[in-house]
Design an enzyme around this catalytic site. Structure first.
Site, short mmCIF file in Angstrom:
data_model
loop_
_atom_site.label_atom_id
_atom_site.label_comp_id
_atom_site.label_asym_id
_atom_site.label_seq_id
_atom_site.Cartn_x
_atom_site.Cartn_y
_atom_site.Cartn_z
N GLU A 1 -43.94 14.79 8.64
CA GLU A 1 -45.15 14.25 8.02
C GLU A 1 -46.35 14.65 8.86
OE1 GLU A 1 -45.28 9.93 8.11
OE2 GLU A 1 -44.34 9.86 10.07
N LEU B 1 -42.91 7.87 7.82
CA LEU B 1 -43.35 6.62 7.21
C LEU B 1 -43.24 6.77 5.69
CD1 LEU B 1 -44.73 3.87 8.04
CD2 LEU B 1 -46.75 4.86 6.98
N TYR C 1 -48.10 -3.08 11.45
CA TYR C 1 -49.35 -3.20 10.70
C TYR C 1 -49.22 -2.55 9.33
CZ TYR C 1 -50.61 1.75 11.47
OH TYR C 1 -50.64 3.13 11.46
N LYS D 1 -43.88 0.88 10.60
CA LYS D 1 -45.31 1.08 10.81
C LYS D 1 -45.72 0.27 12.04
CE LYS D 1 -49.43 1.81 7.91
NZ LYS D 1 -49.73 3.17 8.35
#
Ligand code: PDD
Length: 285
Positions: free
Chosen positions: A176, A200, A30, A144
């Site tokens: 992250e 990401l 996505y 993702k």
């Protein structure tokens, strides 16, 4: 109005078969794209990352860049808010349950839009609280993927602790947030972990580093240790829906002097100015 496999309709009317591999396996990818004043922000970069995610799960892109842009335009036009958060979702389609890839199956393509409120002023003024924990996700965090169970569990840890995000640590280094990228300010230098398979590659992350470079804010892209996170002068969180936010509490302790710092203030202002130039169609990058 949403888009599903060739049709536009109200979300209440959208249906997918229970055998969709997105539902059965979380087998899909996505994107979340912010829209300001009805203009998609960094669309080309989001579509490039979508391609990277599709390549990562070996799924052919069902649309060309032109087709995606047209669909995005139609969804923006079909929804009320000027500022929107677009959600693009592609799964490996509908097939009898079997882990192996099905043959000759059409991917499922879904796009929805939600209003995108500006981050609340109070939070920008006070900063937000985060907690830390070990990053227990897989080793392809650059994809993702819609299979977000680890991120869901990790982010809920923050909510349960009265915080808004969980900062993830792997082997003594920061990766992250559960749904964001994290920057550290140490010795007046903005530090960002390098893009690799453990995080990401954030689109907002890129914008922040470009703004830092263009405005002579000292910055380094390198591995950031847990110690540097715990002794930071400032911590910042970035994402397409949260933009740039100051983190002022980490595991219940103050970050720096406990107030949003000068590097945050500078980057926040630069980001707002940059958004305005993009919306006017005259951005330098
Ligand atoms: N999440 N890291 C993770 C794990 C994320 O889920 C996100 C964004 C980011 C920030 O990337 P970007 O700046 O491109 O939004 C980093 C989106 C907003 C979401 O899942 O809703």
């Amino acid at each position: 109005m949403i888009y599903l496999n060739g049709d536009f309709m109200p979300i209440e009317e959208a249906r997918i078969p229970v055998l969709d591999r997105g539902f059965i396996f979380g087998d899909g990818v996505y994107e979340v794209i912010p829209v300001y004043s009805r203009k998609p922000f960094r669309l080309a970069e989001h579509l490039r990352r979508l391609q990277h995610s599709l390549d990562g799960i070996r799924l052919l892109n069902p649309h060309s860049g032109k087709e995606w842009s047209r669909l995005v335009e139609q969804i923006i036009a079909g929804n009320e808010s000027d500022d929107q958060s677009l959600y693009l979702h592609v799964t490996r389609g509908v097939a009898k349950r079997d882990h192996a890839f099905p043959k000759g199956v059409r991917p499922t393509v879904f796009i929805m839009s939600n209003p995108l409120p500006a981050p609340p002023r109070e939070l920008l003024a006070t900063g937000v609280a985060v907690v830390t924990t070990n990053d227990n996700r897989w080793l392809r965090c650059d994809i993702k993927a819609i299979s977000l169970l680890p991120n869901v569990l990790l982010r809920q840890m923050a909510i349960d602790a009265g915080a808004i995000e969980t900062v993830l640590l792997r082997d003594g280094f920061m990766t992250e947030g559960a749904a964001s990228n994290i920057f550290v300010v140490k010795n007046e230098i903005l530090l960002a972990p390098p893009k690799n398979h453990l995080m990401l590659p954030g689109i907002t992350y890129d914008v922040v580093l470009e703004l830092a470079a263009a405005n002579k804010i000292r910055h380094e892209v390198r591995a950031v240790s847990e110690y540097e996170v715990r002794t930071a002068q400032e911590l910042l969180l970035t994402s397409s829906t949260k933009e740039i936010m100051p983190i002022t509490r980490l595991d219940g302790k103050s970050v720096g002097d406990g107030k949003p710092g000068p590097i945050f203030a500078m980057l926040y202002q630069l980001y707002q100015n940059y958004k305005i130039t993009v919306m006017r169609g005259s951005a330098a990058f």
